[in-house]
Scaffold this motif. Structure first.
Motif, PDB file in Angstrom:
ATOM      1  N   GLY A 118      38.993  29.646  42.067  1.00 30.98           N
ATOM      2  CA  GLY A 118      38.405  29.983  40.769  1.00 30.98           C
ATOM      3  C   GLY A 118      36.908  29.772  40.762  1.00 30.98           C
ATOM      4  O   GLY A 118      36.451  28.632  40.715  1.00 30.98           O
ATOM      5  N   THR A 147      48.671  39.446  41.074  1.00 33.15           N
ATOM      6  CA  THR A 147      49.828  40.296  40.800  1.00 33.15           C
ATOM      7  C   THR A 147      49.470  41.758  41.060  1.00 33.15           C
ATOM      8  O   THR A 147      48.441  42.239  40.596  1.00 33.15           O
ATOM      9  N   VAL A 155      46.948  44.870  33.736  1.00 28.82           N
ATOM     10  CA  VAL A 155      46.985  43.660  34.552  1.00 28.82           C
ATOM     11  C   VAL A 155      46.273  42.580  33.767  1.00 28.82           C
ATOM     12  O   VAL A 155      45.099  42.695  33.474  1.00 28.82           O
ATOM     13  N   MET A 182      47.276  38.734  33.987  1.00 25.06           N
ATOM     14  CA  MET A 182      47.196  37.582  34.892  1.00 25.06           C
ATOM     15  C   MET A 182      48.608  37.214  35.316  1.00 25.06           C
ATOM     16  O   MET A 182      49.530  37.270  34.540  1.00 25.06           O
TER      17      MET A 182
HETATM   18  C1  LIG Z   1      44.203  40.867  38.833  1.00 33.60           C
HETATM   19  C2  LIG Z   1      44.586  39.412  38.917  1.00 33.60           C
HETATM   20  C3  LIG Z   1      45.904  39.050  39.072  1.00 33.60           C
HETATM   21  C4  LIG Z   1      46.269  37.697  39.212  1.00 33.60           C
HETATM   22  N1  LIG Z   1      47.577  37.370  39.460  1.00 33.60           N
HETATM   23  C5  LIG Z   1      47.897  36.101  39.786  1.00 33.60           C
HETATM   24  C6  LIG Z   1      49.197  35.784  40.281  1.00 33.60           C
HETATM   25  O1  LIG Z   1      50.058  36.640  40.477  1.00 33.60           O
HETATM   26  N2  LIG Z   1      49.466  34.483  40.551  1.00 33.60           N
HETATM   27  C7  LIG Z   1      48.527  33.495  40.399  1.00 33.60           C
HETATM   28  O2  LIG Z   1      48.815  32.323  40.683  1.00 33.60           O
HETATM   29  N3  LIG Z   1      47.280  33.773  39.950  1.00 33.60           N
HETATM   30  C8  LIG Z   1      46.940  35.044  39.682  1.00 33.60           C
HETATM   31  N4  LIG Z   1      45.661  35.348  39.342  1.00 33.60           N
HETATM   32  C9  LIG Z   1      44.660  34.264  39.353  1.00 33.60           C
HETATM   33  C10 LIG Z   1      43.950  34.172  40.711  1.00 33.60           C
HETATM   34  O3  LIG Z   1      44.835  33.758  41.734  1.00 33.60           O
HETATM   35  C11 LIG Z   1      42.779  33.180  40.651  1.00 33.60           C
HETATM   36  O4  LIG Z   1      43.303  31.893  40.349  1.00 33.60           O
HETATM   37  C12 LIG Z   1      41.732  33.579  39.598  1.00 33.60           C
HETATM   38  O5  LIG Z   1      41.417  34.965  39.725  1.00 33.60           O
HETATM   39  C13 LIG Z   1      40.444  32.770  39.750  1.00 33.60           C
HETATM   40  O6  LIG Z   1      39.854  32.994  41.006  1.00 33.60           O
HETATM   41  P1  LIG Z   1      38.540  33.948  41.183  1.00 33.60           P
HETATM   42  O7  LIG Z   1      37.475  33.382  40.280  1.00 33.60           O
HETATM   43  O8  LIG Z   1      38.178  33.835  42.645  1.00 33.60           O
HETATM   44  O9  LIG Z   1      38.935  35.312  40.773  1.00 33.60           O
HETATM   45  C14 LIG Z   1      45.276  36.678  39.157  1.00 33.60           C
HETATM   46  C15 LIG Z   1      43.939  37.043  38.974  1.00 33.60           C
HETATM   47  C16 LIG Z   1      43.590  38.389  38.872  1.00 33.60           C
HETATM   48  C17 LIG Z   1      42.139  38.742  38.736  1.00 33.60           C
END
Ligand SMILES: Cc1cc2nc3c(=O)[nH]c(=O)nc-3n(C[C@H](O)[C@H](O)[C@H](O)COP(=O)(O)O)c2cc1C
Length: 452
Positions: free
Chosen positions: A328, A40, A449, A451
């Motif tokens: 993730g 987001t 922010v 999630m």
């Molecule tokens: C700042 C931020 C905003 C996020 N916004 C969304 C979102 O809008 N929609 C979504 O499905 N997941 C959102 N997520 C989750 C990420 O898509 C992802 O599933 C999560 O960060 C785990 O992946 P990573 O370990 O590579 O960060 C967000 C994560 C972060 C860090």
């Protein structure tokens, strides 16, 4: 000049397999296995009193995606884009809604898609409806699958009590809005949409037994609880047939990690339905706002990095044609290659590592790096890590790639540096204090922010 610290890569392996194309059921291909996960942004306009100006993408958004558009992703997802102007995940969400249709909105979304596609990746919008997880600052009485309130302490501080949608409203306020938004995305040049059915937002509120107490055809059995998603999919397909190459995917929870929540067996049942329907891709994730899971729940998954690896393996056999992405926790090429070689997943979703480094896939594919930048935050302090990613989004948004002299890392903080983290932690504490003050004064908090 100092270089950022990176995650130690246990075994240096070739990244070649990550550069392989992925073919979707509708015949489209992604040029490689990397997916930029939805994050987001919260940089769109907020103007509920003037619908034409509400939820418009800004220059900051275009600059952010200009950076990722130079990162060599196979597919880039937007952050959650709301399909309803009043049920927002947060103030600042981009919105697609029929009441706000205008040539200005169409032009901005068209530019957004163009920024994402600059180096050949697919541009996909994540469509979402906040449901009971809509920000209280945008709506104190959001819609929900049922009227089950999200518990916060003290009650009602973050989310309002939801109003259960009537059967008729499921058509007019949910299905029709998702379909309208998908058509808008198609007309603006996006390559597809992803339905956000994870992390506790409205579509998950239907599928999860904890939030769906309905007794009509959208409640009860898992088949019924999945119905709204299938009806959205069928209607989008009707409007935009497969022959156009427009992709329809879904972000789905592999497990909810909360009492009586969606289990892996339930997730498998849901995914079987998506495969049968020929969804183009499913991105597996987990958790809800009731229980964030952006870290390791079990020791056993640490070595393989991906948080939901065991659940993905249990679900994987249902997919024959639908492409699977797992998001993730991926941080090293070794773990990414291992997950693909074991056939746990076909695609690799990246979130936080690519706010620190928007061109990480490019560097991995050309062999210049073997892992992501390792931040110096406490690994259990998820909120700080997420906030840090949010701050990097803001930094990415300051300049276009051209204005930054071609440097996609322009102005992005290096949180592998302990001193920088110390400064950030101080500022975060200050911000938490201000948020508390604002909340007590009944004002919407600035820049939080959590999630999407
Ligand atoms: C700042 C931020 C905003 C996020 N916004 C969304 C979102 O809008 N929609 C979504 O499905 N997941 C959102 N997520 C989750 C990420 O898509 C992802 O599933 C999560 O960060 C785990 O992946 P990573 O370990 O590579 O960060 C967000 C994560 C972060 C860090």
């Amino acid at each position: 000049m100092s270089f950022p610290k990176r995650f130690p890569n246990a075994t240096v392996v070739s990244s070649e397999i990550l550069g392989e194309k992925l073919k979707f059921p509708n015949g489209r291909t992604a040029p490689n296995r990397f997916l930029k996960a939805a994050m987001t942004e919260r940089f769109s306009t907020y103007s509920p009193e003037n619908p034409k100006k509400h939820g418009l993408p800004t220059e900051q958004i275009l600059n952010i995606y200009d950076k990722w558009g130079h990162g060599q992703f196979g597919m880039i997802l937007t952050g959650n884009v709301a399909v309803d102007p009043t049920n927002l995940e947060a103030i600042g969400n981009a919105i697609i809604f029929k009441e706000g249709d205008s040539s200005e909105r169409r032009a901005l979304f068209t530019q957004w898609a163009q920024k994402m596609k600059q180096d050949g990746g697919l541009a996909v919008i994540q469509l979402s409806h906040g449901g009971r997880q809509s920000s209280i600052w945008a709506n104190r009485t959001p819609f929900g699958a049922s009227d089950v309130e999200l518990k916060t302490d003290p009650p009602g501080t973050m989310y309002g009590k939801p109003i259960a949608l009537t059967t008729e409203q499921i058509r007019t306020e949910v299905i029709d809005r998702f379909v309208y938004a998908a058509k808008f995305a198609y007309e603006c040049g996006f390559d597809g949409v992803q339905l956000h059915a994870a992390h506790g937002y409205l579509l998950t509120q239907f599928t999860s037994p904890t939030t769906n107490t309905r007794t009509d055809r959208y409640g009860g059995s898992l088949l019924n609880r999945n119905r709204v998603i299938i009806e959205i999919y069928d209607k989008i397909k009707n409007e935009i047939p497969s022959s156009t190459g427009f992709l329809i995917g879904i972000k789905s929870n592999s497990k909810e990690f909360q009492e009586k929540g969606t289990t892996v067996e339930d997730a498998k049942f849901l995914c079987e339905a998506y495969e049968k329907r020929k969804f183009d891709f499913v991105e597996l994730t987990g958790g809800t706002a009731e229980k964030f899971v952006f870290a390791h729940e079990r020791e056993s998954t640490k070595i393989r990095e991906a948080f939901f690896v065991e659940f993905a393996e249990a679900i994987r056999p249902v997919f024959k044609n639908t492409v699977v992405y797992l998001t993730g926790g991926f941080r090293t090429v070794g773990a990414m290659v291992d997950a693909v070689q074991r056939n746990t997943t076909q695609g690799i979703g990246l979130g936080r590592p690519v706010t620190a480094e928007p061109d990480l896939p490019k560097k991995i594919l050309n062999g210049s790096v073997h892992s992501a930048i390792q931040d110096a935050f406490n690994p259990n302090d998820m909120i700080k890590q997420i906030l840090a990613s949010g701050s990097q989004l803001e930094q990415m948004g300051r300049n276009s790639v051209r204005k930054a002299g071609g440097d996609v890392m322009d102005q992005i903080s290096d949180y592998s540096d302990e001193r920088t983290v110390e400064v950030f932690n101080g500022k975060a504490m200050e911000m938490f204090g201000n948020i508390q003050k604002d909340a007590m004064a009944g004002k919407a908090p600035k820049m939080l922010v959590v999630m999407g």
